[in-house]
Design a protein around this motif. Structure first.
Motif, PDB file in Angstrom:
ATOM      1  N   THR A 100       0.825  -1.217   0.000  1.00  7.56           N
ATOM      2  CA  THR A 100       0.000   0.000   0.000  1.00  7.56           C
ATOM      3  C   THR A 100       0.858   1.264   0.000  1.00  7.56           C
ATOM      4  O   THR A 100       0.411   2.294  -0.483  1.00  7.56           O
ATOM      5  CB  THR A 100      -0.926   0.047   1.234  1.00  7.56           C
ATOM      6  OG1 THR A 100      -0.131  -0.191   2.387  1.00  7.56           O
ATOM      7  CG2 THR A 100      -2.016  -0.985   1.143  1.00  7.56           C
ATOM      8  N   PRO A 158      -0.419  -3.269 -10.901  1.00 13.14           N
ATOM      9  CA  PRO A 158      -0.738  -1.851 -11.100  1.00 13.14           C
ATOM     10  C   PRO A 158      -1.853  -1.571 -12.110  1.00 13.14           C
ATOM     11  O   PRO A 158      -2.716  -0.734 -11.841  1.00 13.14           O
ATOM     12  CB  PRO A 158       0.598  -1.274 -11.564  1.00 13.14           C
ATOM     13  CG  PRO A 158       1.603  -2.107 -10.868  1.00 13.14           C
ATOM     14  CD  PRO A 158       1.027  -3.500 -10.840  1.00 13.14           C
ATOM     15  N   TYR A 161      -5.008  -2.421 -10.409  1.00 12.20           N
ATOM     16  CA  TYR A 161      -5.123  -1.537  -9.251  1.00 12.20           C
ATOM     17  C   TYR A 161      -5.612  -0.152  -9.675  1.00 12.20           C
ATOM     18  O   TYR A 161      -6.548   0.403  -9.093  1.00 12.20           O
ATOM     19  CB  TYR A 161      -3.756  -1.452  -8.559  1.00 12.20           C
ATOM     20  CG  TYR A 161      -3.695  -0.494  -7.385  1.00 12.20           C
ATOM     21  CD1 TYR A 161      -3.883  -0.939  -6.084  1.00 12.20           C
ATOM     22  CD2 TYR A 161      -3.447   0.874  -7.582  1.00 12.20           C
ATOM     23  CE1 TYR A 161      -3.825  -0.059  -5.012  1.00 12.20           C
ATOM     24  CE2 TYR A 161      -3.397   1.761  -6.525  1.00 12.20           C
ATOM     25  CZ  TYR A 161      -3.586   1.287  -5.240  1.00 12.20           C
ATOM     26  OH  TYR A 161      -3.539   2.152  -4.188  1.00 12.20           O
ATOM     27  N   ASN A 162      -4.982   0.398 -10.695  1.00 11.11           N
ATOM     28  CA  ASN A 162      -5.335   1.748 -11.154  1.00 11.11           C
ATOM     29  C   ASN A 162      -6.763   1.819 -11.667  1.00 11.11           C
ATOM     30  O   ASN A 162      -7.420   2.854 -11.560  1.00 11.11           O
ATOM     31  CB  ASN A 162      -4.358   2.199 -12.239  1.00 11.11           C
ATOM     32  CG  ASN A 162      -2.980   2.486 -11.662  1.00 11.11           C
ATOM     33  OD1 ASN A 162      -2.858   3.032 -10.574  1.00 11.11           O
ATOM     34  ND2 ASN A 162      -1.941   2.073 -12.373  1.00 11.11           N
ATOM     35  N   GLN A 170      -7.969   4.218  -1.091  1.00 12.89           N
ATOM     36  CA  GLN A 170      -7.142   3.012  -1.030  1.00 12.89           C
ATOM     37  C   GLN A 170      -7.638   2.078   0.070  1.00 12.89           C
ATOM     38  O   GLN A 170      -7.632   0.860  -0.089  1.00 12.89           O
ATOM     39  CB  GLN A 170      -5.669   3.381  -0.798  1.00 12.89           C
ATOM     40  CG  GLN A 170      -4.752   2.209  -1.075  1.00 12.89           C
ATOM     41  CD  GLN A 170      -3.331   2.452  -0.624  1.00 12.89           C
ATOM     42  OE1 GLN A 170      -3.073   2.901   0.487  1.00 12.89           O
ATOM     43  NE2 GLN A 170      -2.380   2.144  -1.488  1.00 12.89           N
ATOM     44  N   LYS A 289       1.384   2.813  -8.898  1.00 13.00           N
ATOM     45  CA  LYS A 289       0.081   3.262  -8.403  1.00 13.00           C
ATOM     46  C   LYS A 289      -0.035   4.753  -8.724  1.00 13.00           C
ATOM     47  O   LYS A 289       0.551   5.592  -8.041  1.00 13.00           O
ATOM     48  CB  LYS A 289      -0.041   2.999  -6.907  1.00 13.00           C
ATOM     49  CG  LYS A 289       0.113   1.510  -6.577  1.00 13.00           C
ATOM     50  CD  LYS A 289       0.035   1.213  -5.105  1.00 13.00           C
ATOM     51  CE  LYS A 289       0.352  -0.248  -4.829  1.00 13.00           C
ATOM     52  NZ  LYS A 289       1.817  -0.550  -4.850  1.00 13.00           N
TER      53      LYS A 289
END
Ligand code: MN
Length: 304
Positions: A100, A158, A161-162, A170, A289
């Motif tokens: 994170t 990523p 995630y994005n 988050q 990120k």
């Protein structure tokens, strides 16, 4: 200190799951859990449960009257309280996340189930919070944990995630990943049920559950939260190790893809590497990120 409680069959069964036997079973007993502060013994025929030790009174109170158990547990969830006595030797499903705080690389959440009889052997391996272990140690330990314990890993590289973090904090994304990892392990365990679930706490339980609103499956029964959860049960330490090992593997893959070593963290070195990626024509969203402030800094560096 000794207390005896007579319970109904349903509560007795529930207690049998919570207090998984970890010691010699006396004649006529269905379960016996020996913790450092309390010993709990349930007798099959009479449905009498005996609590012995310094924490006997506290432990009895935890069950209240047989009807109020769920109300009481609901209340516990709202106000974090001490974990029940003997918790560290229970059969617990634990979860933790890594990545994170790192600009490059994935967000990785692992959930690991450590049954009562595995608590000692897993602890003996030297499993502890991954932050205190070297990478080779982490990889070695993760292999051993995954060979012994049911687990599930939720990894958001990523690019994913994005995409997933759009419109979310988050913490909200983390909550979704914890919930998913936990529910996958619960499915694997069926019909077995862990005595408890311990999440390495990253926000207030209320907020955590608010993030999960609308999810098809919400893991909330017998869920406890604890900051520094790895100290409360080795299952969280094990989850931390498994998540870190997977994250390291992903970092290696991403580094190979980028043709350069991607550093962990969010410091100035990270900005330099990100700027280099941009100059070489790579898309940062595949490696990093994007919502981190590093993105702007890297952009500025690359344009110089
Ligand atoms: Mn954590």
């Amino acid at each position: 200190m000794q207390k005896v409680m007579k319970v109904d069959s349903a509560t007795f069964e529930r207690m049998k799951k919570v207090y998984s036997t970890n010691t010699h079973l006396p004649a006529g007993a269905a379960f016996r859990m020996k913790g450092s502060r309390v010993v709990v013994t349930g007798y099959t025929k009479s449905k009498k449960v005996m609590f012995q030790g310094v924490a006997a009174a506290d432990e009895v109170q935890r069950w209240g009257t047989t009807q109020s158990v769920s109300a009481k547990q609901r209340a516990n969830r709202q106000q974090p309280t001490d974990l029940p006595a003997g918790f560290s030797s229970w059969s617990v499903l634990g979860s933790d996340e890594v990545g994170t705080g790192s600009y490059f690389g994935p967000l990785t959440v692992a959930a690991v189930y450590v049954a009562a009889n595995q608590v000692e052997p897993i602890t003996q391996l030297g499993v502890r919070d991954s932050k205190t272990l070297t990478d080779p140690e982490i990889i070695k330990l993760a292999k051993k944990i995954m060979a012994t314990c049911p687990y599930h890993i939720v990894n958001l590289n990523p690019r994913i995630y994005n995409d997933k973090i759009k419109g979310r904090s988050q913490a909200a994304l983390k909550a979704l990943c914890h919930n998913l990892a936990l529910s996958k392990v619960l499915n694997q365990l069926k019909p077995q049920v862990p005595a408890a679930i311990l999440i390495d706490q990253f926000e207030q339980p209320r907020t955590y559950f608010r993030h999960l609103q609308g999810q098809p499956v919400i893991v909330r029964d017998h869920v406890y939260f604890r900051v520094k959860g790895e100290q409360a049960h080795v299952a969280v330490a094990a989850a931390s190790v498994v998540a870190r090992a997977y994250s390291l593997k992903m970092m290696d893959q991403l580094s190979e893809q980028a043709g350069m070593t991607l550093p962990i963290g969010a410091n100035h070195l990270v900005d330099e590497v990100a700027a280099k990626l941009i100059r070489r024509g790579y898309q940062l969203r595949d490696f990093a990120k994007l919502h981190f402030a590093n993105t702007d800094k890297a952009q500025q560096l690359a344009e110089r």
